[in-house]
Design a protein around this motif. Sequence first.
Motif, PDB file in Angstrom:
ATOM      1  N   UNK A 228       0.835  -1.203   0.000  1.00  0.00           N
ATOM      2  CA  UNK A 228       0.000   0.000   0.000  1.00  0.00           C
ATOM      3  C   UNK A 228       0.867   1.250   0.000  1.00  0.00           C
ATOM      4  N   UNK A 229       0.342   2.312  -0.541  1.00  0.00           N
ATOM      5  CA  UNK A 229       0.965   3.622  -0.329  1.00  0.00           C
ATOM      6  C   UNK A 229       0.387   4.192   0.954  1.00  0.00           C
ATOM      7  N   UNK A 230       1.165   5.062   1.617  1.00  0.00           N
ATOM      8  CA  UNK A 230       0.691   5.679   2.851  1.00  0.00           C
ATOM      9  C   UNK A 230       0.851   7.193   2.771  1.00  0.00           C
ATOM     10  N   UNK A 231      -0.208   7.914   3.179  1.00  0.00           N
ATOM     11  CA  UNK A 231      -0.146   9.366   3.263  1.00  0.00           C
ATOM     12  C   UNK A 231      -1.196   9.853   4.246  1.00  0.00           C
ATOM     13  N   UNK A 232      -0.757  10.476   5.332  1.00  0.00           N
ATOM     14  CA  UNK A 232      -1.641  11.114   6.298  1.00  0.00           C
ATOM     15  C   UNK A 232      -2.824  10.236   6.691  1.00  0.00           C
ATOM     16  N   UNK A 233      -2.528   9.039   7.121  1.00  0.00           N
ATOM     17  CA  UNK A 233      -3.552   8.132   7.616  1.00  0.00           C
ATOM     18  C   UNK A 233      -4.237   7.294   6.566  1.00  0.00           C
ATOM     19  N   UNK A 234      -3.944   7.541   5.289  1.00  0.00           N
ATOM     20  CA  UNK A 234      -4.613   6.815   4.208  1.00  0.00           C
ATOM     21  C   UNK A 234      -3.718   5.708   3.661  1.00  0.00           C
ATOM     22  N   UNK A 235      -4.275   4.495   3.592  1.00  0.00           N
ATOM     23  CA  UNK A 235      -3.616   3.343   3.002  1.00  0.00           C
ATOM     24  C   UNK A 235      -4.313   3.021   1.682  1.00  0.00           C
ATOM     25  N   UNK A 236      -3.545   3.013   0.595  1.00  0.00           N
ATOM     26  CA  UNK A 236      -4.110   2.783  -0.737  1.00  0.00           C
ATOM     27  C   UNK A 236      -3.435   1.579  -1.378  1.00  0.00           C
ATOM     28  N   UNK A 237      -4.234   0.614  -1.843  1.00  0.00           N
ATOM     29  CA  UNK A 237      -3.701  -0.630  -2.406  1.00  0.00           C
ATOM     30  C   UNK A 237      -2.876  -0.371  -3.661  1.00  0.00           C
ATOM     31  N   UNK A 238      -1.700  -1.035  -3.717  1.00  0.00           N
ATOM     32  CA  UNK A 238      -0.843  -0.968  -4.894  1.00  0.00           C
ATOM     33  C   UNK A 238      -0.606  -2.331  -5.519  1.00  0.00           C
ATOM     34  N   UNK A 239      -0.500  -3.377  -4.669  1.00  0.00           N
ATOM     35  CA  UNK A 239      -0.122  -4.699  -5.162  1.00  0.00           C
ATOM     36  C   UNK A 239      -0.500  -5.749  -4.132  1.00  0.00           C
ATOM     37  N   UNK A 240      -0.887  -6.931  -4.591  1.00  0.00           N
ATOM     38  CA  UNK A 240      -1.011  -8.114  -3.743  1.00  0.00           C
ATOM     39  C   UNK A 240      -0.138  -9.191  -4.357  1.00  0.00           C
ATOM     40  N   UNK A 241       0.767  -9.763  -3.571  1.00  0.00           N
ATOM     41  CA  UNK A 241       1.717 -10.731  -4.101  1.00  0.00           C
ATOM     42  C   UNK A 241       1.775 -11.948  -3.190  1.00  0.00           C
ATOM     43  N   UNK A 242       1.824 -13.134  -3.792  1.00  0.00           N
ATOM     44  CA  UNK A 242       1.916 -14.357  -3.007  1.00  0.00           C
ATOM     45  C   UNK A 242       3.295 -14.440  -2.363  1.00  0.00           C
ATOM     46  N   UNK A 243       3.312 -14.629  -1.042  1.00  0.00           N
ATOM     47  CA  UNK A 243       4.584 -14.676  -0.323  1.00  0.00           C
ATOM     48  C   UNK A 243       4.989 -16.094   0.024  1.00  0.00           C
ATOM     49  N   UNK A 244       4.045 -16.903   0.498  1.00  0.00           N
ATOM     50  CA  UNK A 244       4.355 -18.282   0.837  1.00  0.00           C
ATOM     51  C   UNK A 244       4.331 -19.136  -0.423  1.00  0.00           C
ATOM     52  N   UNK A 245       5.116 -20.199  -0.423  1.00  0.00           N
ATOM     53  CA  UNK A 245       5.203 -21.041  -1.627  1.00  0.00           C
ATOM     54  C   UNK A 245       4.019 -21.980  -1.773  1.00  0.00           C
TER      55      UNK A 245
ATOM     56  N   UNK B  95       0.872 -21.422  -0.206  1.00  0.00           N
ATOM     57  CA  UNK B  95      -0.332 -20.748   0.281  1.00  0.00           C
ATOM     58  C   UNK B  95      -0.704 -21.252   1.676  1.00  0.00           C
ATOM     59  N   UNK B  96       0.309 -21.273   2.557  1.00  0.00           N
ATOM     60  CA  UNK B  96       0.116 -21.726   3.928  1.00  0.00           C
ATOM     61  C   UNK B  96      -0.911 -20.876   4.650  1.00  0.00           C
ATOM     62  N   UNK B  97      -1.551 -21.459   5.655  1.00  0.00           N
ATOM     63  CA  UNK B  97      -2.466 -20.686   6.501  1.00  0.00           C
ATOM     64  C   UNK B  97      -1.738 -20.179   7.742  1.00  0.00           C
ATOM     65  N   UNK B  98      -0.406 -20.086   7.660  1.00  0.00           N
ATOM     66  CA  UNK B  98       0.355 -19.692   8.837  1.00  0.00           C
ATOM     67  C   UNK B  98       1.423 -18.657   8.597  1.00  0.00           C
ATOM     68  N   UNK B  99       1.207 -17.727   7.681  1.00  0.00           N
ATOM     69  CA  UNK B  99       2.193 -16.649   7.528  1.00  0.00           C
ATOM     70  C   UNK B  99       2.219 -15.823   8.811  1.00  0.00           C
ATOM     71  N   UNK B 100       3.406 -15.291   9.169  1.00  0.00           N
ATOM     72  CA  UNK B 100       3.539 -14.760  10.518  1.00  0.00           C
ATOM     73  C   UNK B 100       4.045 -13.335  10.616  1.00  0.00           C
ATOM     74  N   UNK B 101       5.255 -13.063  10.157  1.00  0.00           N
ATOM     75  CA  UNK B 101       5.874 -11.779  10.465  1.00  0.00           C
ATOM     76  C   UNK B 101       6.453 -11.159   9.194  1.00  0.00           C
ATOM     77  N   UNK B 102       6.792  -9.862   9.276  1.00  0.00           N
ATOM     78  CA  UNK B 102       7.270  -9.137   8.100  1.00  0.00           C
ATOM     79  C   UNK B 102       8.187  -7.993   8.547  1.00  0.00           C
ATOM     80  N   UNK B 103       9.360  -7.871   7.874  1.00  0.00           N
ATOM     81  CA  UNK B 103      10.312  -6.814   8.209  1.00  0.00           C
ATOM     82  C   UNK B 103      11.076  -6.381   6.966  1.00  0.00           C
ATOM     83  N   UNK B 104      11.574  -5.143   7.016  1.00  0.00           N
ATOM     84  CA  UNK B 104      12.369  -4.572   5.931  1.00  0.00           C
ATOM     85  C   UNK B 104      13.803  -4.428   6.409  1.00  0.00           C
ATOM     86  N   UNK B 105      14.773  -4.700   5.542  1.00  0.00           N
ATOM     87  CA  UNK B 105      16.181  -4.559   5.898  1.00  0.00           C
ATOM     88  C   UNK B 105      16.499  -3.098   6.203  1.00  0.00           C
ATOM     89  N   UNK B 106      17.509  -2.847   7.052  1.00  0.00           N
ATOM     90  CA  UNK B 106      17.825  -1.461   7.441  1.00  0.00           C
ATOM     91  C   UNK B 106      18.126  -0.539   6.268  1.00  0.00           C
TER      92      UNK B 106
END
Length: 380
Positions: A257-274, A276-287
């Motif tokens: 999503x894009x973010x601006x002043x409290x607004x979240x706007x959809x940009x993309x949905x992408x499959x993360x698990x190989x 389609x597990x029902x147990x995806x857990x955490x998410x982080x960005x490298x420094x």
Amino acid sequence: MIKHFLSTAILLHAFCLMAAASNHLTMLIGTYTEDSPAEGIYVYSFNQSTGRAALISKAEASNPSFLTVNADATRVYAVSEYADGRQGAYAFSFDKRSGKLTRMSFQHCGATATAGQGNGNPGADPCNIMADGDHVVTSNYTGGDISIFALDANGSLKPEQRLFDMRVNGSDRLSHIHCCRLSPDGKYMFADDLGNDCVWRFDVNRHGDGHDGRPYISSPTVAFSTEAGAGPRHLTFSRDGRHAYLINELNGTISVMSYSDGKLTALQTIQASTTKTTGSADIHISPDGRYLYASHRLTDDGISIFAINRKDGTLTRIGYQHTAAHPRNFAITPNGKYLLVASRDGNVIEVYRRDRTTGALTDTHQGIHVGKPVCIQFVR
């Protein structure tokens, strides 16, 4: 000549001491203690140059599955994840130099929701905790609610101040709040609701509850909705605050999503698990802001790796690293060299070396063996 040599030697020694200090991190680990050898919260020294860890201390607590540290690293707050009346939040004083944790207080959370949501289910199960100034917030998964605690002048928890029941009026769907976090501008709090497939937004007023008559958080509204059954779990923001990334537990996707002043706007949905597990857990960005990582459990346990398009924030999947059983929370060292994974059912925190050029992960085989580890927090 000798005087110059000695001066150079002293400067070199001072530089080495500074470098060693900058590589030293204190690491706090939250665990499950039920049916587990774990006894509570563990404090380790972690060298972010070598990837090696050493136990410093521990503090007894019951199911402190998630914890957080206040801004000046003098207080640690942790949940007690239960749904049988024992649920609540701990406050500990923390001596960063010695690594000692001293319990200050415990308060129950979800107090008015312990009867569940009218369907016989228990309430509470706090699974995430957030500290912001003189307030602490727990996300109560089974209760489907959010508990607000004010802190006293010493940083100790006062009794639960407010409880937000996030069930949608007229809906028979269960709310499951999994995580609350502040927006990059600090003006809003976002709450991920796995049950209602949405992200809630609250206004934040840091002078609230007794100072100007306004509550600390207020005006909940749906800021973002996923597809039905996605199951929003954890949210993170890009370093520049322009983009947000939401890991969805039940279908293994990431919502960009894009973010601006409290607004979240959809940009993309992408499959993360190989798978389609029902147990995806955490998410982080490298420094450095170049790569995004997401953990997946239950099937095909591992970490998916994405490159971030710095212009538009979209993701391209570039790899997958298999891990020990049931990876939950994970953390990246501030220097970006290591990624540590709390694998609950493997009873180990795995230490992976991160290639800062490609984003790839390599197991260092320097695992930290702890009973049912769930949460990792670094303190400089």
